[in-house]
Each structure stands twice: as C-alpha cells, then as structure tokens.
Scaffold this motif. Sequence first.
Motif, PDB file in Angstrom:
ATOM      1  N   GLN A  51      19.888  -1.642   4.587  1.00  0.00           N
ATOM      2  CA  GLN A  51      18.990  -2.695   5.052  1.00  0.00           C
ATOM      3  C   GLN A  51      17.593  -2.523   4.445  1.00  0.00           C
ATOM      4  OE1 GLN A  51      19.076  -2.885   9.320  1.00  0.00           O
ATOM      5  NE2 GLN A  51      17.939  -4.831   9.339  1.00  0.00           N
ATOM      6  N   ALA A  52      17.138  -1.277   4.427  1.00  0.00           N
ATOM      7  CA  ALA A  52      15.809  -0.995   3.866  1.00  0.00           C
ATOM      8  C   ALA A  52      15.745  -1.413   2.406  1.00  0.00           C
ATOM      9  CB  ALA A  52      15.501   0.492   4.010  1.00  0.00           C
ATOM     10  N   ILE A  53      16.817  -1.097   1.666  1.00  0.00           N
ATOM     11  CA  ILE A  53      16.840  -1.436   0.238  1.00  0.00           C
ATOM     12  C   ILE A  53      16.828  -2.945   0.037  1.00  0.00           C
ATOM     13  CG2 ILE A  53      18.300  -1.356  -1.825  1.00  0.00           C
ATOM     14  CD1 ILE A  53      19.214   1.478  -0.714  1.00  0.00           C
ATOM     15  N   ALA A  54      17.646  -3.646   0.821  1.00  0.00           N
ATOM     16  CA  ALA A  54      17.681  -5.105   0.711  1.00  0.00           C
ATOM     17  C   ALA A  54      16.291  -5.686   0.935  1.00  0.00           C
ATOM     18  CB  ALA A  54      18.677  -5.687   1.710  1.00  0.00           C
ATOM     19  N   GLY A  55      15.611  -5.183   1.965  1.00  0.00           N
ATOM     20  CA  GLY A  55      14.271  -5.669   2.266  1.00  0.00           C
ATOM     21  C   GLY A  55      13.286  -5.350   1.147  1.00  0.00           C
ATOM     22  N   LEU A  56      13.378  -4.136   0.641  1.00  0.00           N
ATOM     23  CA  LEU A  56      12.446  -3.722  -0.419  1.00  0.00           C
ATOM     24  C   LEU A  56      12.655  -4.526  -1.692  1.00  0.00           C
ATOM     25  CD1 LEU A  56      12.443   0.167   0.068  1.00  0.00           C
ATOM     26  CD2 LEU A  56      10.448  -1.360   0.235  1.00  0.00           C
ATOM     27  N   LEU A  57      13.907  -4.776  -2.041  1.00  0.00           N
ATOM     28  CA  LEU A  57      14.168  -5.542  -3.266  1.00  0.00           C
ATOM     29  C   LEU A  57      13.582  -6.949  -3.138  1.00  0.00           C
ATOM     30  CD1 LEU A  57      17.833  -4.420  -4.151  1.00  0.00           C
ATOM     31  CD2 LEU A  57      15.706  -3.732  -5.283  1.00  0.00           C
ATOM     32  N   GLU A  58      13.725  -7.526  -1.951  1.00  0.00           N
ATOM     33  CA  GLU A  58      13.126  -8.842  -1.709  1.00  0.00           C
ATOM     34  C   GLU A  58      11.607  -8.781  -1.839  1.00  0.00           C
ATOM     35  OE1 GLU A  58      14.112 -12.151  -1.315  1.00  0.00           O
ATOM     36  OE2 GLU A  58      15.790 -11.081  -2.252  1.00  0.00           O
ATOM     37  N   ASP A  59      11.029  -7.729  -1.226  1.00  0.00           N
ATOM     38  CA  ASP A  59       9.569  -7.549  -1.294  1.00  0.00           C
ATOM     39  C   ASP A  59       9.090  -7.394  -2.730  1.00  0.00           C
ATOM     40  OD1 ASP A  59       9.463  -7.668   1.415  1.00  0.00           O
ATOM     41  OD2 ASP A  59       8.943  -5.552   1.735  1.00  0.00           O
ATOM     42  N   ILE A  60       9.836  -6.609  -3.487  1.00  0.00           N
ATOM     43  CA  ILE A  60       9.430  -6.384  -4.879  1.00  0.00           C
ATOM     44  C   ILE A  60       9.495  -7.704  -5.646  1.00  0.00           C
ATOM     45  CG2 ILE A  60      10.046  -5.223  -7.038  1.00  0.00           C
ATOM     46  CD1 ILE A  60      11.120  -2.890  -5.273  1.00  0.00           C
ATOM     47  N   GLN A  61      10.617  -8.422  -5.448  1.00  0.00           N
ATOM     48  CA  GLN A  61      10.791  -9.705  -6.137  1.00  0.00           C
ATOM     49  C   GLN A  61       9.625 -10.654  -5.838  1.00  0.00           C
ATOM     50  OE1 GLN A  61      13.634 -10.505  -8.145  1.00  0.00           O
ATOM     51  NE2 GLN A  61      12.650 -12.434  -8.685  1.00  0.00           N
ATOM     52  N   SER A  62       9.347 -10.846  -4.564  1.00  0.00           N
ATOM     53  CA  SER A  62       8.285 -11.811  -4.217  1.00  0.00           C
ATOM     54  C   SER A  62       6.906 -11.257  -4.557  1.00  0.00           C
ATOM     55  CB  SER A  62       8.381 -12.215  -2.748  1.00  0.00           C
ATOM     56  OG  SER A  62       8.303 -11.067  -1.934  1.00  0.00           O
ATOM     57  N   GLY A  63       6.774  -9.927  -4.438  1.00  0.00           N
ATOM     58  CA  GLY A  63       5.490  -9.306  -4.778  1.00  0.00           C
ATOM     59  C   GLY A  63       5.138  -9.490  -6.244  1.00  0.00           C
ATOM     60  N   LEU A  64       6.150  -9.401  -7.114  1.00  0.00           N
ATOM     61  CA  LEU A  64       5.894  -9.549  -8.548  1.00  0.00           C
ATOM     62  C   LEU A  64       5.417 -10.958  -8.868  1.00  0.00           C
ATOM     63  CD1 LEU A  64       8.894  -7.578 -10.142  1.00  0.00           C
ATOM     64  CD2 LEU A  64       6.472  -6.910 -10.105  1.00  0.00           C
ATOM     65  N   LEU A  65       6.069 -11.938  -8.254  1.00  0.00           N
ATOM     66  CA  LEU A  65       5.672 -13.331  -8.492  1.00  0.00           C
ATOM     67  C   LEU A  65       4.253 -13.562  -7.980  1.00  0.00           C
ATOM     68  CD1 LEU A  65       6.451 -16.199  -9.419  1.00  0.00           C
ATOM     69  CD2 LEU A  65       7.394 -16.608  -7.153  1.00  0.00           C
ATOM     70  N   GLU A  66       3.979 -13.037  -6.785  1.00  0.00           N
ATOM     71  CA  GLU A  66       2.659 -13.174  -6.165  1.00  0.00           C
ATOM     72  C   GLU A  66       1.572 -12.583  -7.057  1.00  0.00           C
ATOM     73  OE1 GLU A  66       0.976 -15.219  -3.702  1.00  0.00           O
ATOM     74  OE2 GLU A  66       3.163 -14.988  -3.479  1.00  0.00           O
ATOM     75  N   LYS A  67       1.840 -11.381  -7.507  1.00  0.00           N
ATOM     76  CA  LYS A  67       0.874 -10.660  -8.324  1.00  0.00           C
ATOM     77  C   LYS A  67       0.606 -11.411  -9.633  1.00  0.00           C
ATOM     78  CE  LYS A  67       0.292  -6.008 -10.110  1.00  0.00           C
ATOM     79  NZ  LYS A  67       1.036  -4.809 -10.514  1.00  0.00           N
ATOM     80  N   ALA A  68       1.681 -11.940 -10.218  1.00  0.00           N
ATOM     81  CA  ALA A  68       1.523 -12.674 -11.473  1.00  0.00           C
ATOM     82  C   ALA A  68       0.744 -13.969 -11.236  1.00  0.00           C
ATOM     83  CB  ALA A  68       2.890 -12.973 -12.080  1.00  0.00           C
ATOM     84  N   ARG A  69       0.968 -14.592 -10.076  1.00  0.00           N
ATOM     85  CA  ARG A  69       0.210 -15.809  -9.733  1.00  0.00           C
ATOM     86  C   ARG A  69      -1.264 -15.500  -9.573  1.00  0.00           C
ATOM     87  NH1 ARG A  69       4.406 -18.481  -5.954  1.00  0.00           N
ATOM     88  NH2 ARG A  69       5.318 -19.987  -7.398  1.00  0.00           N
ATOM     89  N   ASP A  70      -1.548 -14.391  -8.884  1.00  0.00           N
ATOM     90  CA  ASP A  70      -2.943 -13.988  -8.688  1.00  0.00           C
ATOM     91  C   ASP A  70      -3.630 -13.750 -10.023  1.00  0.00           C
ATOM     92  OD1 ASP A  70      -2.591 -14.148  -6.014  1.00  0.00           O
ATOM     93  OD2 ASP A  70      -2.450 -11.984  -5.651  1.00  0.00           O
TER      94      ASP A  70
END
Lengths: 476, 476
Positions: free
Chosen positions: B378-397
Amino acid sequence: MAKEFVKEITAMEEDFAQWYTDVVTKADLIDYSSVRGSMIIRPYGYSLWDNIKNELDRRIKETGHENVYMPMFIPESLLQKEKDHIEGFAPEVAWVTHGGSEELAERLVVRPTSEVLFCEHYKNIIHSYRDLPKLYNQWANVVRWEKTTRPFLRTLEFLWQEGHTCHATDEDAHEETTKMLDVYADLCENVLAIPVLKGRKTEKEKFAGAKFTYTIESLMHDGKALQTGTSHHLGDGFAKAFGIQYSDREGELQHVHQTSWGLTTRVIGAMIMVHGDNRGLIIPPRIAPTQLMIVPVAQHKEGVLDFCYELKEKLGKSFRVGIDSSDKKPGWKFNEYEMKGIPLRLEAGPKDIENNQVVLVRRDTGEKLFVQAEGAEQAIAGLLEDIQSGLLEKARDLREQKTENAAGMGEFKQALKDNQGFIKAMWCGRRECEDRIKEETGATSRCIPFEQEHISDVCVCCGNKAEELVYWAKAY
Amino acid sequence: MAKEFVKEITAMEEDFAQWYTDVVTKADLIDYSSVRGSMIIRPYGYSLWDNIKNELDRRIKETGHENVYMPMFIPESLLQKEKDHIEGFAPEVAWVTHGGSEELAERLVVRPTSEVLFCEHYKNIIHSYRDLPKLYNQWANVVRWEKTTRPFLRTLEFLWQEGHTCHATDEDAHEETTKMLDVYADLCENVLAIPVLKGRKTEKEKFAGAKFTYTIESLMHDGKALQTGTSHHLGDGFAKAFGIQYSDREGELQHVHQTSWGLTTRVIGAMIMVHGDNRGLIIPPRIAPTQLMIVPVAQHKEGVLDFCYELKEKLGKSFRVGIDSSDKKPGWKFNEYEMKGIPLRLEAGPKDIENNQVVLVRRDTGEKLFVQAEGAEQAIAGLLEDIQSGLLEKARDLREQKTENAAGMGEFKQALKDNQGFIKAMWCGRRECEDRIKEETGATSRCIPFEQEHISDVCVCCGNKAEELVYWAKAY
C-alpha cells in the motif's frame, strides 16, 4: 449464391501463383505501390504480423533476451570488415550516396541484416566474462535488392526480428542456436499450425559469415518448400574481425562466440500457402485477429441485432469477436469472412432466436453446427481448438504425402515430377553433387535434418559413399 | 560514499548539454556507433520507448485507428507531387541511387515522413463516402539528413508513429487534428508527467504542405523549449495533388480532407530534460520499466536474500519490480539505480527483518521511509502516485517560474536573459517580425496558444496593432 457477392479468385490447382496473388490482395492483406518490389501491409495483414510479433517477442523475452534498436545505415567500411559477409551481401544492398544535396564521403548501405553494427557495439560494451552472455534482439525493417519479388515471400524491404548474441564458449553459442531454432519451431507449429522440418543448411546454403546455419523448412500446398526461419552459429569469425574480446576468470583475453537468428514477414506467406484454399485464407485460431465473426441474419427483424450484440458482448470476454451489422447482404458477408479466413462464423436469425440457438460454421471444413445459445461459449472454445489442431494435422498429412525417398537421379526426377514435394536422398557432402542436382532438377538442398535416416549407402547423385540424408525440394 | 562507486556526471548548472550527454550514456540509454548522427538505443532506452509506444498505441486504437506499414523508399517523382511538401523536405533527405551494382533509373528517397505513400494508397482504396473516414497509423523509422545531432532530440534516423487520415469534410479533419493533439497531451501529462502548452504553429513554422499545424510545446530544465508532438490539418492540398476523391451521398465527386500527426523518440529526450537531476535520470512511475528496485543489505547474512526474494515475488504482482543481489557494493547499487531514475528503492537488511520493516527511498526527493513489511504494498502504491503527480507539479512550477511577459523588444531580451524560458508577447502576424525576433534574440515562435490572453495592444516587435499572443523561446 449470386455471382456479385463473390470476389473471384483463381483456383490453386489452375495457377498457384495467381491464387496466391489473388488471396493476398482480395483478403486485404496488402496493396501495391509505385515502389518497386515493396508492399503496403494493410490493417488486416498488419494485425496478423502484430499477433505473430507479440507471440514471438514474448518467447524471445522469456528466453532472456532484451530488445534494442540499431541504426539502419551501415558505412561501407564497416560492412567490409568480415570478408565472407560482405561478399554474400554486397550484390543485394541498396546504397545511399547523397544526403540532402551533398554527395557523401563514404557510401552507406541500408541494412540487409545488422551483424556488423551489433559487433561494433559489442566490442564497446563487452570486457569481462561477467558481461556474457549478451542476448539482444531487434525488430526492424531490412532491405535486400531482389530482382523478382512477391508479397511477403520476397520483397525489397521486409519486416523481421534479428537476434544477435555473444557467449563465452562455442558450446554456449551452439546451445543458443539450437534454443532459438526451437523457439521458431514452437511458434510455427503451435501458433501458426505450420509443421516444420529442423535441420542444418549445407555449406553452400549457409549464411554469409556463419560457421553453420540451422533452419526450419516447411512445405507449401503446391509442393514447394519455404525456409521459414534460420538460426546461425557465427563461431568467432566476426569476433576476430571486430576484436570482440573478454577477459575470462583467469584474466586471459578470449574472443566471444556469436549467434544470429531471424524470422520475417515471410512467415505470413507460409501461413497462407499452407492453410489457404480456393475460397481464400484460413487463419489458425491462435493467431487470428478475429476468431469468430457474428453475422446477423434478417437483422431488420425485431430482436435480432440485440440478440447478436449481447452475444458479442458475452463472447468477447473469451474470444476475439467481430460483428458485421452493415446493410450488406449475408451472402456477401459469408464470402468476405471466408476470404479473410476467420476460423468461425456465427449466424443468428429470428428462427434461431426462437429456438434459443446459434449456428456455427467452421472455415476449415465448412461444417455447420447448431448449438444452444447458453452452451455457445464452450462449443466455440472446443471448435477453435479443433480447428487449430486440425490445421496442423492436415498440413502434416500433406507433407507426408508429398515426401518421397530417392536412391538415384532417375528416382529423384520421377519423384519430383509425381509429387512436387520433399525428396529425401543421401548425399556425399560434395558441392559438385549439390550443384548438379540443382542444375538437373531445379531442386535445392533444404536441410540436413537433425533426425537422420539411412536410406541408402551411396550419394543419390554420384554414387559414392554417402552418410548424410538431405531433404531436397524446389523452393520459394 | 567512496568515489569509485560513482559514475561521474557533469552538473547541469555547469554545462547542461554535457549533463544531458552524460546522462543518456551513463544511464545506458544509448551508445554511439560509426554511423554519423544515429544512435544505438540500448535495452534500457528501448524499454522506455516500448512502454511509451504501448501507451500511445492503445490510445491510437481506442480512437478508432488501425496500424499499417508503408514502404520505406519513396520514388523521387512521387515525392514531387505536392509542391510545398517537396520544397520543405528535399534539403534533408537521404538518396538511394544504386541497388546492388546497378544505378537506379529513378532515385529513391528514404522516407522523411510518409504523406505521399499514404496518399497514393488512399487514392486506390477510397471511392465512396462509405469508405470514410480512413484512420491509419504506422510505427516506423524515418530519416532526416540533419547536420547537428543529439541523442533522442535530433538524430539522422529516428523512430516514431505517423498517423494519416482522410475525412469527408474539412470540419471532420479539423476535429481529428484536435483529437490527436489531445491524445499526445494526455500521454505527455498523464504518463510522462511533462506539462505541455497546446497551440498552433505560425505559417513559418508549420509542416510543409499543411493548412495548419497544431503543436504541444514543453519547457526543459535549462529553459529551452521542445516541440513534443505535432498534428497537421492538411486540408485538401494533398488530395488535389494525388486525386483522392470520393463520391458523396448525392453521387458528386469530392476531394477528401486529410490530417497527419506524429510523435517521436524525441519525447524520451523531453522526459530526461524535464525531470532529471545531477544524480541522473528520474523516470515517472507510469512509464518506468522498473518502478521499484530491491537492494538487499548485508545480503550474506542469513535470511536476507530469502526475505528480499519473497518481497519481490509478492510486490511483483502489483508493480514492476527488480532486485539486485549481485556481489556489487550497496553504494554502487544505490548510485546505479539513481542514475537510471528508478522511482523507488527498497532496502532490507538483518535489522529491518528483525523489526519486520523495509526502507523505501524516493528517487525524486531522496526521502527515506520506514514501513512495516505487511503494509509495504500500500505504501509503495501511494508513493508511486505521489512521485508521478509530484513530478508533473514540479515541472509545472518550473515552467511558471520560467515564463514571462514582454511588451517590447527590450523587455523581451531582458526576460530571455533573466529567465531562459518562455516569453509571452503579442505579435502582429507578420513574418518580418517573426524573423527579426529570431535574428535579434535567438528565440523562435513556439505556438499561438489555444488559451489566448490579451497582454498588450501592440506587436512586441514592430509596435503595430496585434491581436495574437504568441509563446516564444529558444528551442531544441
């Protein structure tokens, strides 16, 4: 059935070559273009290739190989590094001489095969025994400047996969060569329902630059043989030409031992010529883009289309199912999907719905079955299995019928005449006899089969002592 | 960490181009060969392309398109049929002039793109409005004779898909052009975590032979823009040049309206330059060939390897999991998989096993988490989602930080100097101003965005009335 429904094709007994051309064009597999010797692979043809590719790619990965992509252009000097290789390929390559408006300092070859590029790369990345084996494959297009071409069988450009591997020892390379031949044979027999003969090519017929070539050979409906896949033991010839060395466990520098192996879009041609009949293609269920085509009968009647679409929905979970509810006549549809070789047709009309049944029609035998709608799924699964194994069986029978022994040249010629198939005959191993057989009969050595028999003591051609049995045939 | 563990790469702040070259070679994405301007795509690079291909191919099929394969060679006369098209491409094509030892009567071009082949085929197969739309796509290699090349971004030969479609009306073609641009944008944002700007190319920058070109543009870490995918409305220009006509419902002959659209291996370059850092690649989880790499710690201790392999087995059902139990030092492994951009690392040693926990390390933030072994999935699933959305967010910023408005040329140049990113500025629509901006600043028009703003009344360059906002940038 009214004539206008039917796309006419030439009967195979009348003119097999024309039958083949009719089938590949009228089943919408290919189209021609203004590019000489090349073909357009249309959606139906490409989906066949895609399915074959997926099946083979999975097997290639399961045996530990990785996919890469090499450049398509090869500088002339690179191709020349292995002497036998360039001699074999130079007469049939396309040359790029200009880029934009400038003449190139060095001509480029459009890859006919990629051994030399892989070798150059392997030299860069292999240093130690820890780097071995290197098991690479690529899916690519290649070009060979053929004079006479036919769709799938021999085209200027074709699609294929080419495996290229490096090993620490000659034995390891030998094992790989055998393993990949077995992968090809498995694909052909268990997916494409094409029986294959496994064996070794003669020196004359082996790959340019190889130590030896293993091949799978199959027999077409007209009695001609087709080389369906090859696996080459390259020895250390390329490794020496390119300087691909590794330090072994003792720190000594050693040359690697290599293999290469390829299977091309040609295999689609084999499938057509092994299974097809005078109504068109017959596609083995395991590779069929559509396994079952639903044709509603009297579809304007209430309930018919609903019934058929529900079936599609339900059966679509287990099979690759199509439905044709266009306003074309059922007769046209029957012919069209027979031409396209779809393994099973399902018909359902008002009467069937009333009886809660469907009609299943086998493409291979024409057999018509009435089954209860509830039991359709199970019946279809069973029929598809039957069709798959039946096709292989039938092709095996045909091959058996078309295989004969010959002890001397008289028998050889007679057998070829009677039978138009494989001739099994002993051979002394000399190139002269091989050449003479070709000259006198038109047949070439297809392979020295792994399963040897001793059918005579002497060479079919010269009468000298002979220990090897060879399969001979006229070939594509 | 001891120096010998680390593959050194140049810091991106120091020399971005060198950082890029270091990353693509040291993360084993590519290798060079003796073929100028081409690259070898190594297994890790190719598996990235394979994943991108699968994601995009699924979307292409879901929108009703079928795959085909066209010949790679184009006869010179065929390429010349559409005047603008040949003018645009002639300077950058490779010419085949010889086949085997013979000079060809007509030179062949190695396809730089395949509009003319599709047109020739469409002329053959389209007759009636019933045949429309025709929605074809092909996955292929193409060649453009580039002078300056860089892996993935600009190579002599590259891999791509090219869609080619025919429609009954201009509106239908327009809708297709938009739809496929949206498919590309979806792939970039939701799979590759690359934010894109959607818009139209200026006349100067549009595809040779198109009515107009839609584009998605993205911003790299160094502030340069990259054209990441294009979708062309071809109008009926090609249809008229090739005579592609259909009879409409009234029986009148009409020309078809066409589109074409392509996305290339270049998108891998975008992914590298948007997400990577000074330790190497960062791959978004949805596209990562390996999402989680297990590194056993003190693996010679009893139970460690068993524990790790059990985890691999269990987690492998939900994620793409690798394990490195080689005898290399953990430090080497940490660096290697950071260089390769694997989203998550899992460490487990004797102490962790004792505590029934594992250590998870995020590649994007370096954050280290201790989680109970039972809850790892469960932790991994959550982290992978976080990383995915975090990368997009960071690139947008980053893109936001690096986007500035300019009202006049002084501001334009200053903004470009300060910021090295997108400049938003009004444009009068005249080619002269576009040329002058490029000459004076090095920036080109990237697109006229679909989302328009009115930031000034006058052209940033000439001061005349201007109604269109344009994004400008230096570009790859």
